[in-house]
Each structure stands twice: as structure tokens, then as C-alpha cells.
Design an enzyme around this catalytic site. Structure first.
Site, PDB file in Angstrom:
ATOM      1  N   HIS A   1     -13.867   0.132   9.718  1.00  0.00           N
ATOM      2  CA  HIS A   1     -13.135   0.877   8.692  1.00  0.00           C
ATOM      3  C   HIS A   1     -11.633   0.948   8.920  1.00  0.00           C
ATOM      4  O   HIS A   1     -10.860   0.809   7.973  1.00  0.00           O
ATOM      5  CB  HIS A   1     -13.705   2.294   8.619  1.00  0.00           C
ATOM      6  CG  HIS A   1     -13.108   3.150   7.554  1.00  0.00           C
ATOM      7  ND1 HIS A   1     -13.075   2.776   6.224  1.00  0.00           N
ATOM      8  CD2 HIS A   1     -12.508   4.373   7.613  1.00  0.00           C
ATOM      9  CE1 HIS A   1     -12.509   3.730   5.514  1.00  0.00           C
ATOM     10  NE2 HIS A   1     -12.133   4.702   6.323  1.00  0.00           N
TER      11      HIS A   1
ATOM     12  N   ARG B   1     -16.347  10.902  13.390  1.00  0.00           N
ATOM     13  CA  ARG B   1     -16.950   9.667  12.886  1.00  0.00           C
ATOM     14  C   ARG B   1     -17.631   8.848  13.973  1.00  0.00           C
ATOM     15  O   ARG B   1     -18.701   8.277  13.746  1.00  0.00           O
ATOM     16  CB  ARG B   1     -15.875   8.820  12.192  1.00  0.00           C
ATOM     17  CG  ARG B   1     -15.465   9.384  10.844  1.00  0.00           C
ATOM     18  CD  ARG B   1     -14.355   8.585  10.204  1.00  0.00           C
ATOM     19  NE  ARG B   1     -14.104   9.069   8.848  1.00  0.00           N
ATOM     20  CZ  ARG B   1     -13.101   8.651   8.090  1.00  0.00           C
ATOM     21  NH1 ARG B   1     -12.250   7.752   8.555  1.00  0.00           N
ATOM     22  NH2 ARG B   1     -12.945   9.120   6.865  1.00  0.00           N
TER      23      ARG B   1
ATOM     24  N   GLU C   1     -14.081  17.661   5.352  1.00  0.00           N
ATOM     25  CA  GLU C   1     -14.809  16.485   5.820  1.00  0.00           C
ATOM     26  C   GLU C   1     -15.159  16.664   7.291  1.00  0.00           C
ATOM     27  O   GLU C   1     -14.828  17.677   7.910  1.00  0.00           O
ATOM     28  CB  GLU C   1     -13.976  15.216   5.597  1.00  0.00           C
ATOM     29  CG  GLU C   1     -13.738  14.918   4.121  1.00  0.00           C
ATOM     30  CD  GLU C   1     -13.043  13.590   3.893  1.00  0.00           C
ATOM     31  OE1 GLU C   1     -12.817  12.858   4.877  1.00  0.00           O
ATOM     32  OE2 GLU C   1     -12.718  13.282   2.735  1.00  0.00           O
TER      33      GLU C   1
ATOM     34  N   GLY D   1       0.848  -1.188   0.000  1.00  0.00           N
ATOM     35  CA  GLY D   1       0.000   0.000   0.000  1.00  0.00           C
ATOM     36  C   GLY D   1       0.884   1.238   0.000  1.00  0.00           C
ATOM     37  O   GLY D   1       2.092   1.171  -0.225  1.00  0.00           O
TER      38      GLY D   1
ATOM     39  N   HIS E   1     -16.779   3.395  10.257  1.00  0.00           N
ATOM     40  CA  HIS E   1     -17.163   4.501   9.376  1.00  0.00           C
ATOM     41  C   HIS E   1     -18.689   4.598   9.347  1.00  0.00           C
ATOM     42  O   HIS E   1     -19.380   3.584   9.233  1.00  0.00           O
ATOM     43  CB  HIS E   1     -16.633   4.286   7.957  1.00  0.00           C
ATOM     44  CG  HIS E   1     -16.645   5.529   7.119  1.00  0.00           C
ATOM     45  ND1 HIS E   1     -17.802   6.054   6.601  1.00  0.00           N
ATOM     46  CD2 HIS E   1     -15.658   6.361   6.740  1.00  0.00           C
ATOM     47  CE1 HIS E   1     -17.515   7.154   5.916  1.00  0.00           C
ATOM     48  NE2 HIS E   1     -16.215   7.365   5.996  1.00  0.00           N
TER      49      HIS E   1
ATOM     50  N   ARG F   1      -9.799   8.298  14.443  1.00  0.00           N
ATOM     51  CA  ARG F   1      -9.040   8.994  13.395  1.00  0.00           C
ATOM     52  C   ARG F   1      -9.836  10.122  12.758  1.00  0.00           C
ATOM     53  O   ARG F   1     -10.999   9.944  12.406  1.00  0.00           O
ATOM     54  CB  ARG F   1      -8.598   8.004  12.314  1.00  0.00           C
ATOM     55  CG  ARG F   1      -7.831   8.652  11.165  1.00  0.00           C
ATOM     56  CD  ARG F   1      -7.240   7.623  10.238  1.00  0.00           C
ATOM     57  NE  ARG F   1      -8.226   6.839   9.523  1.00  0.00           N
ATOM     58  CZ  ARG F   1      -8.854   7.224   8.415  1.00  0.00           C
ATOM     59  NH1 ARG F   1      -8.637   8.436   7.922  1.00  0.00           N
ATOM     60  NH2 ARG F   1      -9.724   6.424   7.821  1.00  0.00           N
TER      61      ARG F   1
END
Length: 418
Positions: free
Chosen positions: A333, A272, A113, A14, A231, A368
Site C-alpha cells: 500500500h 495496520r 480509523e 498528486g 494494507h 504509517r
């Protein structure tokens, strides 16, 4: 068993693993291995974007937003390192050809966001992770001193006893030709999260915490494995398989959450965990299996442009988000805990480094902040490259603050709670 010798072995392809390999000095014989093919990594799935400093006046607000979202459980020094490393990472990605969206005047387009006090997120439509990961993968594959070996899962750490104590001497893995002992001066674990262990997750099923579990077997310190983020908005489906994420940036652009009565029931831009709790409470009151996300306030041009991937995926599932609200439900998530590391990626085992979601540097705290993950992975991947080589990162030197050096001696994570 076959034996191979490398300077550095990186487990995970990744953004963390790739950015680490890319930032090692020229000529460093490096092997990057991944469990499936290189495209099957959660970095490819990131939709919303990547946070970056928009100017000096945003440094403290961004730090404050991160600490607030993380409920103050963050390591402030780690948060500062991430924020201060963001310009170098952004410039490195631009130089590698990542085409972040821009405004008509040519400047980078920044979106907002949940739990962000201002727009600071660069993006490539709603497929930012794919744009970044593909650029990094192409750049790494172009390096003659690096090999990317797909379908080569790690099976264990190779730990040896020496006169100075235990040391990680490599990895045990399995490729197309069978088991292989990958010996290396430095091993970097960037094996991602744990979503494959959950019934409903936005992660690929192959993400099963392999690096973390190997560390646990060998007594390498891990911490906060209960810090698992859910999430709020994945596409509701009765079918099995990975849950499709509907980016938080949709709510940042005006989409709202509504109940069965068509009324809003929460602040969509709260952290979140707060939004997730509100959705679950609403579902409990209604006796429903989902709530709905209403895109009415988001312009059609934004839906078809910025959120084209989300629009097309929902449409294929039978939901036209331009015509009606789409059913959404929380899903596992992200893991904020993981392998305990200091701010240079060093674990409690000599010779073993970690970065990305599998590592816990303390940036995120217990929750997070949206779009910090891609950046955090790359900032600390660059630091891992510096720790491994003793030289500044090759393509993003400012990300690791070259005026500082990794401190000598045992890792700061050595006394973390296992």
C-alpha cells in the site's frame, strides 16, 4: 535535445506536487509534469480521509498515536510539524471548495480509523483523495504562471558540477515531442511510491519509484526503503491488476474481520501491520486465500452514503456487502522510506527537494498511521514551496510555520545513509 528554462520544475501531479506548485509565489514560472494523465496518481485513490486537529487537546494524543503506530521510529519534530500544520491545510482546502462531509449542525464530520485514539479524520464520503486532488488540480491549472504537462515522465536528474559542488540543475524528461531538458533553479520530486514493483498492490502500476531510483543513480541519500506498508483489507480477486482498497474507516464505523467459521479473530482497530499479521495467521490456519469483512454492524445508510464507492465497486465484482461479508486480503500500500529529506524538503543534493510518498521526512516511522498521508504530503509540500522561494506559502501560510525560516546551509539529510 530541446531545452526549456523554468524557475521550478515539479515531478508528480498528486497532492504533494500540486500543493507545492499552488503555494509558490505568484509569477513563479513552474512546470508540473506527470508520468501518465493527471488522474492516474495514487492521491486520487485515497478513501478514508485526512487527519486534522479537532482542538488543542488532541495535539498530544495524535502525536502519541502516530508514534505508537510507527513503532517509535518516527522523527517527533516531523510529526509535530505535520500536526501543527493541519489547520492551515484544512482551511486552504475548504477555501478551494473541497466539500468535506459535515454533521447536521454544519461542523466537520470526523471519523476514526485503526490505531487512532479518537475521531480526527475529515472526509468526503469514501472518495476523499479524488475530492482533494481534483480541487488542487483545478486551482493549479487556473494559475497562468503554471503549466501541467501530462504524459511527460522524468527520465533522470540533471546534475552539474560547480565551484560549490554538485547541484541539481533540472530534469531530463520525455513528452509528446520527444526528449526534453527541463532546466530549473529548483527541482521538486513528488513522484509517489513503489506499488508498481509489487505483484499485488493498491497503487497504480505506473508508480515505480522513479524519483527514488534517479536519486540512487546520482548518490543522493535515500533511507529506509524496506519500510513498506501492507494494507490489511483489499478486495480479494483472482484477476490481475491493481487491488481495490477497502478503507480502514469501514472498520472504524463497525465492520469486523471474520474467519471461515464466522468468528472475529483480531482487533480491527489495531495498527495496520498488526491487523495484517493477524489476517495472514488466520489464512494460514484455515489454508485460505482471504478472510472476510462483515458490514452487518454498519448501518445501511452509512454503507450507501459514506461508503457508496466501496459498496458499488464490490457490487460490480459480485459482492453485496449489505447482504454478505466480502473477501479481503492484504496488499502492498505505502512506502514510509524514500529520499532522505530534512523538515524543509531538502535532500543531500543542492537544488533538489522532495515531498509526498517519495520522500522520507520521518513522520510515519516504520508503519504509517491511517489518513496521515494526504496531510503529511501537503504540509511538507508547503514547506518545499517556502524553501524554493524564500517566501511564506501562498495559500496555506500556517502550514509551514511562517515564524520559522528554513535553516541556511546544506540539507540536514546530507549525512543520511544511502
Amino acid at each position: 535535445m530541446r531545452v526549456e528554462d523554468w524557475d521550478v520544475v515539479v515531478a508528480g501531479a498528486g497532492v504533494a506536487g500540486l500543493f507545492c506548485a499552488l503555494n509558490l509565489p505568484e509569477g513563479t514560472r513552474t512546470l508540473v509534469i506527470c508520468k501518465e494523465d493527471a488522474a492516474t496518481c495514487d492521491s486520487m485513490l485515497a478513501q478514508g480521509g485526512m487527519c486534522t486537529l479537532t482542538g488543542p487537546d488532541d495535539r498530544e494524543p495524535w502525536i502519541a498515536d502516530t508514534l505508537a503506530a510507527g513503532h517509535g521510529d518516527n522523527d517527533r519534530a516531523a510529526v509535530e510539524a505535520m500536526v501543527d500544520g493541519s489547520p492551515a491545510v484544512t482551511e486552504a482546502l475548504l477555501s478551494l471548495g473541497v466539500a468535506f462531509d459535515r454533521r447536521p449542525d454544519g461542523s466537520l464530520d470526523h471519523t476514526r480509523e485503526g490505531a487512532h485514539s479518537r475521531p480526527r479524520i475529515v472526509h468526503r464520503a469514501d472518495t476523499t483523495g479524488a475530492a482533494v486532488t481534483e480541487a488542487l488540480l483545478a486551482a493549479v491549472r487556473a494559475l497562468p504562471w503554471v503549466e501541467v504537462r501530462e504524459r511527460c515522465p522524468m527520465e533522470d536528474l540533471l546534475v552539474e558540477e560547480g565551484t560549490d559542488g554538485r547541484r541539481c540543475a533540472g530534469l531530463l524528461a520525455r513528452d509528446a515531442d520527444g526528449p526534453v531538458e527541463l532546466r530549473a533553479g529548483t527541482v521538486v520530486l513528488a513522484t509517489g511510491g513503489v506499488g508498481g514493483l509489487w505483484e499485488r498492490s493498491t497503487n497504480y502500476p505506473c508508480l515505480t519509484g522513479d524519483g527514488i531510483e534517479a536519486c540512487r543513480r546520482h548518490g543522493v541519500a535515500v533511507e529506509h526503503l524496506d519500510w513498506v506498508q501492507v494494507h490489511p483489507t483489499s478486495l480479494y480477486s483472482e484477476g490481475p491488476g491493481r487491488a481495490f482498497l477497502i478503507s480502514e474507516s469501514c472498520r472504524g464505523e463497525g465492520a469486523v474481520l471474520i474467519g471461515a467459521d464466522g468468528r472475529r479473530f483480531c482487533d480491527e482497530l489495531a495498527p495496520r501491520d498488526v491487523v495484517t499479521a493477524a489476517i495472514r495467521e488466520q489464512m494460514g490456519r484455515e489454508g485460505s486465500r482471504s478472510v472476510r469483512l462483515d458490514f452487518s454492524a454498519v448501518g445501511e445508510d452509512v454503507v450507501r452514503g459514506h461508503f457508496s464507492h466501496i459498496y458499488e465497486t464490490c457490487l460490480a465484482a459480485g459482492h453485496d456487502i449489505l447482504a454478505e461479508p466480502v473477501p479481503v486480503v492484504p496488499a502492498q500500500h505505502y512506502l514510509m522510506g524514500g529520499i532522505a529529506c530534512d523538515l524543509w524538503g531538502r535532500t543531500s543534493l543542492d537544488g533538489l527537494l522532495a515531498c509526498g510518498e517519495t520522500a522520507c521526512m520521518g513522520v510515519h516511522g516504520s508503519n504509517r498511521l491511517a489518513s496521515n498521508s494526504l496531510l503529511e504530503a501537503m504540509v511538507f509540500a508547503a514547506r518545499c514551496a517556502e524553501t524554493a522561494s524564500g517566501e511564506p506559502p501562498r495559500v496555506a501560510p500556517g502550514a509551514a510555520h511562517p515564524e520559522m525560516r528554513p535553516p541556511a546551509g546544506a540539507a540536514a539529510a546530507a549525512d543520511a545513509t544511502a
